[in-house]
Design an enzyme around this catalytic site. Structure first.
Site, short mmCIF file in Angstrom:
data_model
loop_
_atom_site.label_atom_id
_atom_site.label_comp_id
_atom_site.label_asym_id
_atom_site.label_seq_id
_atom_site.Cartn_x
_atom_site.Cartn_y
_atom_site.Cartn_z
N ASN A 159 111.73 4.70 17.47
CA ASN A 159 112.02 6.08 17.18
C ASN A 159 111.27 6.98 18.15
OD1 ASN A 159 113.00 8.37 15.63
ND2 ASN A 159 113.28 6.89 13.97
N HIS A 184 86.12 0.52 22.01
CA HIS A 184 84.82 0.46 22.67
C HIS A 184 83.82 -0.23 21.75
CE1 HIS A 184 85.91 3.29 25.91
NE2 HIS A 184 86.71 3.80 24.99
N ARG A 228 86.30 3.48 3.46
CA ARG A 228 85.00 3.11 2.92
C ARG A 228 83.98 3.15 4.04
NH1 ARG A 228 84.13 -2.83 3.43
NH2 ARG A 228 85.94 -3.60 4.52
#
Length: 183
Positions: free
Chosen positions: A85, A115, A180
């Site tokens: 899309n 990184h 979290r």
């Protein structure tokens, strides 16, 4: 003009355009003006002419954004009868392999570069590339983000807006974002 200044200008221009892929730039220039959902096979043909490996019957409803340095055309492999899309982004720091019959929703982002975590003074440390694989029949919803090193198993469905940070088993449905704090 001072010889040192001219040398500096030439060096700077070389650094700035050194990773330019002329064939991809030409394909993007010619095909970008097409409105979404028009010329989907023309986009595929243009990307093939730029050097990308794209299987028969694959369609691009919008021109993807392709980033990366060096030989990026060797790092994207797309199978047959895939559908992409509008506004998809492919980060080709490492290889992206997309098998047959994969469907990718609006503004999906596939990232192969990250990184290592550096010291507190500069957290984004050295570049850490990792490949991404989308197995046969995968469906990524709109604005899905696939992070480096992930393999999405055959027939899996990833719900819109989901961030995928680890491998997804075949024939599963995942959706949502669980946040979290990580140590």
């Amino acid at each position: 003009m001072d010889h040192r200044l001219l040398t500096k200008i030439i060096s700077t221009v070389g650094e700035e355009v050194g990773n330019l892929n002329p064939r991809l730039a030409l394909a993007q220039l010619l095909l970008k003006p097409l409105p979404p959902f028009v010329g989907s096979r023309l986009r595929m043909f243009g990307l093939r002419l730029a050097g990308f490996e794209i299987g028969h019957g694959t369609q691009f409803w919008g021109m993807p954004i392709i980033t990366g340095t060096g030989a990026i055309t060797s790092r994207l492999h797309i199978g047959k009868h895939c559908l992409f899309n509008i506004d998809c982004i492919f980060d080709l720091v490492d290889t992206i392999t997309i098998k047959d019959h994969v469907v990718v929703g609006h503004q999906a982002l596939i990232i192969t570069g990250s990184h290592v975590i550096g010291p507190a003074t500069a957290r984004a440390g050295a570049l850490k590339p990792a490949p991404v694989v989308l197995e046969q029949g995968v469906w990524l919803g709109a604005r899905v983000t696939i992070l480096p090193g992930v393999t999405v198993g055959a027939g899996a469905v990833i719900g819109a807006g989901t961030v995928v940070a680890r491998d997804v088993p075949a024939n599963t449905l995942i959706a949502g974002s669980h946040r979290r704090v990580l140590d």
